[in-house]
Design a protein around this motif. Structure first.
Motif, PDB file in Angstrom:
ATOM      1  N   TYR A   3      40.190   1.372  60.814  1.00  7.81           N
ATOM      2  CA  TYR A   3      40.205   2.488  61.762  1.00  7.81           C
ATOM      3  C   TYR A   3      38.877   2.552  62.497  1.00  7.81           C
ATOM      4  N   GLY A   4      38.946   2.537  63.833  1.00  9.91           N
ATOM      5  CA  GLY A   4      37.742   2.544  64.648  1.00  9.91           C
ATOM      6  C   GLY A   4      37.282   3.918  65.077  1.00  9.91           C
ATOM      7  N   GLY A   5      38.029   4.956  64.714  1.00  9.97           N
ATOM      8  CA  GLY A   5      37.610   6.304  65.070  1.00  9.97           C
ATOM      9  C   GLY A   5      37.940   6.681  66.501  1.00  9.97           C
ATOM     10  N   ASN A   6      37.600   7.905  66.839  1.00 11.17           N
ATOM     11  CA  ASN A   6      37.891   8.425  68.178  1.00 11.17           C
ATOM     12  C   ASN A   6      36.666   9.108  68.756  1.00 11.17           C
ATOM     13  N   GLY A   7      35.560   8.382  68.706  1.00 15.23           N
ATOM     14  CA  GLY A   7      34.339   8.900  69.310  1.00 15.23           C
ATOM     15  C   GLY A   7      33.824  10.173  68.661  1.00 15.23           C
ATOM     16  N   GLY A   8      34.054  10.339  67.374  1.00 17.69           N
ATOM     17  CA  GLY A   8      33.584  11.524  66.662  1.00 17.69           C
ATOM     18  C   GLY A   8      34.495  12.721  66.771  1.00 17.69           C
ATOM     19  N   ASN A   9      35.542  12.619  67.580  1.00 20.28           N
ATOM     20  CA  ASN A   9      36.471  13.734  67.755  1.00 20.28           C
ATOM     21  C   ASN A   9      37.608  13.609  66.742  1.00 20.28           C
ATOM     22  N   GLU A  10      37.303  13.863  65.476  1.00 23.43           N
ATOM     23  CA  GLU A  10      38.280  13.679  64.409  1.00 23.43           C
ATOM     24  C   GLU A  10      39.007  14.991  64.121  1.00 23.43           C
ATOM     25  N   LEU A  11      40.043  15.246  64.905  1.00 24.69           N
ATOM     26  CA  LEU A  11      40.832  16.445  64.706  1.00 24.69           C
ATOM     27  C   LEU A  11      41.738  16.294  63.493  1.00 24.69           C
ATOM     28  N   ALA A  41      55.607   4.751  61.466  1.00 27.60           N
ATOM     29  CA  ALA A  41      54.634   5.681  60.892  1.00 27.60           C
ATOM     30  C   ALA A  41      53.238   5.460  61.459  1.00 27.60           C
ATOM     31  N   ILE A  42      52.796   4.206  61.513  1.00 30.47           N
ATOM     32  CA  ILE A  42      51.416   3.965  61.948  1.00 30.47           C
ATOM     33  C   ILE A  42      51.247   4.251  63.436  1.00 30.47           C
ATOM     34  N   ASP A  43      52.269   3.998  64.240  1.00 26.61           N
ATOM     35  CA  ASP A  43      52.172   4.326  65.667  1.00 26.61           C
ATOM     36  C   ASP A  43      52.050   5.833  65.873  1.00 26.61           C
ATOM     37  N   ARG A  44      52.814   6.597  65.124  1.00 27.72           N
ATOM     38  CA  ARG A  44      52.771   8.062  65.296  1.00 27.72           C
ATOM     39  C   ARG A  44      51.451   8.638  64.811  1.00 27.72           C
ATOM     40  N   VAL A  45      50.927   8.109  63.718  1.00 30.41           N
ATOM     41  CA  VAL A  45      49.631   8.596  63.222  1.00 30.41           C
ATOM     42  C   VAL A  45      48.543   8.259  64.228  1.00 30.41           C
ATOM     43  N   ALA A  46      48.535   7.037  64.743  1.00 28.65           N
ATOM     44  CA  ALA A  46      47.502   6.624  65.693  1.00 28.65           C
ATOM     45  C   ALA A  46      47.553   7.451  66.967  1.00 28.65           C
ATOM     46  N   SER A  47      48.754   7.652  67.504  1.00 29.18           N
ATOM     47  CA  SER A  47      48.874   8.375  68.775  1.00 29.18           C
ATOM     48  C   SER A  47      48.457   9.832  68.662  1.00 29.18           C
ATOM     49  N   ALA A  48      48.498  10.392  67.460  1.00 28.69           N
ATOM     50  CA  ALA A  48      48.092  11.790  67.273  1.00 28.69           C
ATOM     51  C   ALA A  48      46.636  12.005  67.640  1.00 28.69           C
ATOM     52  N   ASN A  49      45.842  10.930  67.581  1.00 26.45           N
ATOM     53  CA  ASN A  49      44.416  11.068  67.879  1.00 26.45           C
ATOM     54  C   ASN A  49      44.022  10.217  69.081  1.00 26.45           C
ATOM     55  N   GLY A  50      45.002   9.881  69.945  1.00 23.70           N
ATOM     56  CA  GLY A  50      44.699   9.111  71.143  1.00 23.70           C
ATOM     57  C   GLY A  50      44.301   7.681  70.871  1.00 23.70           C
ATOM     58  N   VAL A  68      45.362   3.524  69.619  1.00 18.86           N
ATOM     59  CA  VAL A  68      46.374   2.491  69.823  1.00 18.86           C
ATOM     60  C   VAL A  68      46.314   1.511  68.662  1.00 18.86           C
ATOM     61  N   VAL A  69      47.482   1.029  68.248  1.00 19.14           N
ATOM     62  CA  VAL A  69      47.572   0.054  67.160  1.00 19.14           C
ATOM     63  C   VAL A  69      47.434  -1.347  67.731  1.00 19.14           C
ATOM     64  N   PHE A  70      46.545  -2.142  67.137  1.00 23.93           N
ATOM     65  CA  PHE A  70      46.347  -3.530  67.555  1.00 23.93           C
ATOM     66  C   PHE A  70      46.768  -4.456  66.413  1.00 23.93           C
ATOM     67  N   THR A 115      45.253  -7.837  58.874  1.00 26.41           N
ATOM     68  CA  THR A 115      44.643  -6.529  59.044  1.00 26.41           C
ATOM     69  C   THR A 115      45.231  -5.837  60.273  1.00 26.41           C
ATOM     70  N   ILE A 116      45.639  -4.583  60.102  1.00 27.74           N
ATOM     71  CA  ILE A 116      46.099  -3.765  61.220  1.00 27.74           C
ATOM     72  C   ILE A 116      44.924  -2.917  61.692  1.00 27.74           C
ATOM     73  N   ARG A 117      44.707  -2.871  62.997  1.00 26.42           N
ATOM     74  CA  ARG A 117      43.557  -2.144  63.535  1.00 26.42           C
ATOM     75  C   ARG A 117      44.023  -0.975  64.404  1.00 26.42           C
ATOM     76  N   VAL A 118      43.354   0.148  64.235  1.00 22.96           N
ATOM     77  CA  VAL A 118      43.663   1.349  65.010  1.00 22.96           C
ATOM     78  C   VAL A 118      42.381   1.786  65.709  1.00 22.96           C
ATOM     79  N   TYR A 119      42.361   1.655  67.029  1.00 26.87           N
ATOM     80  CA  TYR A 119      41.163   1.951  67.806  1.00 26.87           C
ATOM     81  C   TYR A 119      41.478   2.946  68.920  1.00 26.87           C
ATOM     82  N   ASN A 120      40.440   3.653  69.356  1.00 24.16           N
ATOM     83  CA  ASN A 120      40.557   4.509  70.529  1.00 24.16           C
ATOM     84  C   ASN A 120      40.671   3.643  71.778  1.00 24.16           C
ATOM     85  N   GLN A 121      41.582   4.005  72.681  1.00 25.64           N
ATOM     86  CA  GLN A 121      41.812   3.201  73.872  1.00 25.64           C
ATOM     87  C   GLN A 121      42.266   4.108  74.999  1.00 25.64           C
TER      88      GLN A 121
END
Length: 462
Positions: free
Chosen positions: A142-150, A164-173, A175-177, A184-190
């Motif tokens: 998980y790459g985070g969302n610029g400190g905006n961890e709601l 499941a992973i797409d919905r979790v990732a999209s909740a914080n803006g 994207v799944v890579f 390894t599955i990567r989730v980064y802000n994009q």
């Protein structure tokens, strides 16, 4: 090159680990003998599984049948014990039943998605992803969302992993890579999003683009009132991403089942009887990301602007097993010898330490595919990827990494290559702590082709 044609190499797989035994000719030179085989892995199933395995050999037919059904219901939990008994049993009845059950369960494991059940309140995306990782066993970065961890509420009841992973990732803006072809599955802000995604079991289909081509036929027009023929063809491209448990070796050509625009017009192209050949978008190598395309026919679609529904099918070639077939012990001392396995022969020239990089090694060898009968039908997918079946290991079984050969020359049936091996981690570039190489392993890849149906809706037309 010295040739030792009487090598026999055998392998036994238990719970994904291999015990490899090799024998040389009695008249072979002492230094040519391979390293001693590791002891077979001993698996002790839990008491319930052990009892069911014993019941498979019962004199009572109903007991045997019930044991088979109960083992199937246990799924992956029972597989290690089943594989161990399959290798050890001397009962033809137990062996027959287990062989059928293990094969079916292995295929079912490949084609069924991992499922996520989650009911949490006010958790960050990282906390939710950690739980998804725990349930599936997959590594999620998980790459985070610029400190905006709601914090969010998440609720899934047996949702397929990709959903499941797409919905979790999209909740914080985010994207799944999954394009790195590793596990390894990567989730980064994009800033960008991928709005057109389809799911099918353990596979995620990502629409990438639609290309349209218009043409007018200006020659060969019928003398008796013929008009210039206008054509408009389209090509729809997509990615296929598999769960980490499912390495893909390739795909067959995708085939349209149904395709309509918003006006009800059909976009199905004329059937091509020669369009079912297999091809390998992963260059014949194992990976978790590959590509496909579909040809569509827009003739007569008029002012349509949307593909209302597009349903298609594709065969995905999955790696169902890896079996060591050649083991070369103490490879730094081996020079100019030939080793024969079940499906391939390796002419081993040398393995030497890279003079420019301490701790890295270079393998020079030629590999031939056995059983080739038609010289005009060579398998370049095999020869282009043969190097990726070779592993260099230290005494603890740790593997050196390679990004591919520096030199490769092949004719489809055989391939000569020079392969650099390094202790550096493929993704981070940092060096792992490895001991000196003590064996070279050549693996046989087992595969199964699974046909998948997928569907996209409301795709914009160009």
């Amino acid at each position: 090159m010295r040739r030792e044609s009487k090598w026999v190499v055998a392998a036994a797989l238990v719970t994904g680990s291999a015990g490899v035994a090799s024998w040389a000719r009695e008249d072979a030179a002492p230094e040519s003998k391979p390293a001693p085989a590791p002891a077979p892995l001993v698996v002790r199933p839990d008491p319930r599984v052990a009892q069911l395995l014993a019941d498979l050999g019962s004199d009572d037919y109903r007991t045997r049948e019930k044991a088979g059904r109960d083992l199937t219901a246990l799924g992956e939990k029972a597989l290690p014990g089943m594989k161990a008994v399959l290798l050890a049993t001397d009962s033809p009845e137990v062996q027959r039943r287990l062989a059928v059950l293990v094969r079916k369960m292995e295929v079912d494991r490949l084609v069924a998605p991992k499922r996520v059940t989650l009911a949490v309140k006010q958790k960050t995306v990282k906390e939710a992803l950690d739980e998804v990782s725990k349930q599936t066993g997959y590594k999620i970065e998980y790459g985070g969302n610029g400190g905006n961890e709601l914090k969010h509420d998440f609720e899934f009841d047996g949702a397929p992993f990709w959903v499941a992973i797409d919905r979790v990732a999209s909740a914080n803006g985010c994207v799944v890579f999954a394009e790195y072809d590793d596990e390894t599955i990567r989730v980064y802000n994009q800033d960008s999003v991928n709005p057109y995604v389809a799911y099918a079991g353990p596979f995620r289909f990502l629409a990438t683009n639609i290309n349209s081509n218009k043409s007018v036929q200006l020659s060969g027009i019928n003398r008796r009132g013929g008009n210039a023929q206008r054509h408009e063809n389209m090509s729809f491209q997509f990615q296929i991403q598999s769960e980490p448990k499912n390495p893909m070796l390739g795909v067959t050509q995708a085939e349209v089942i149904s395709a309509t625009d918003e006006n009800g017009g059909s976009l199905i192209p004329p059937r091509d009887p020669n369009n079912r050949q297999a091809y390998y978008e992963n260059r014949g190598m194992r990976g978790h990301n590959t590509y496909g395309n579909l040809n569509l026919n827009r003739s007569g679609a008029g002012a349509a602007t949307t593909i209302k529904s597009l349903k298609a099918k594709i065969g995905i070639i999955l790696l169902s097993g890896v079996t060591p077939e050649i083991l070369i012990g103490d490879p730094l001392k081996v020079k100019g010898k030939a080793f024969v396995g079940r499906t391939a022969e390796l002419d081993f020239t040398s393995l030497v330490e890279d003079p420019n990089t301490k701790g890295s090694y270079v393998l020079d060898a030629t590999m031939r595919k056995l059983g080739v009968t038609d010289e005009n039908q060579q398998d370049y997918n095999w020869s282009n990827s043969a190097w990726s079946r070779i592993e260099l290991q230290d005494a603890a079984g740790n593997k050196y990494q390679t990004h591919g050969p520096n030199n490769l020359n092949n004719n489809g049936a055989s391939v000569q290559f020079t392969i650099p091996f390094t202790p550096n981690d493929r993704r981070t570039g940092k060096a792992n702590k490895l001991g000196p190489p003590v064996k070279v392993v050549v693996n046989e890849w087992l595969s199964v082709t699974h046909e998948v149906t997928f569907e996209f809706k409301d795709l914009p037309l160009p």
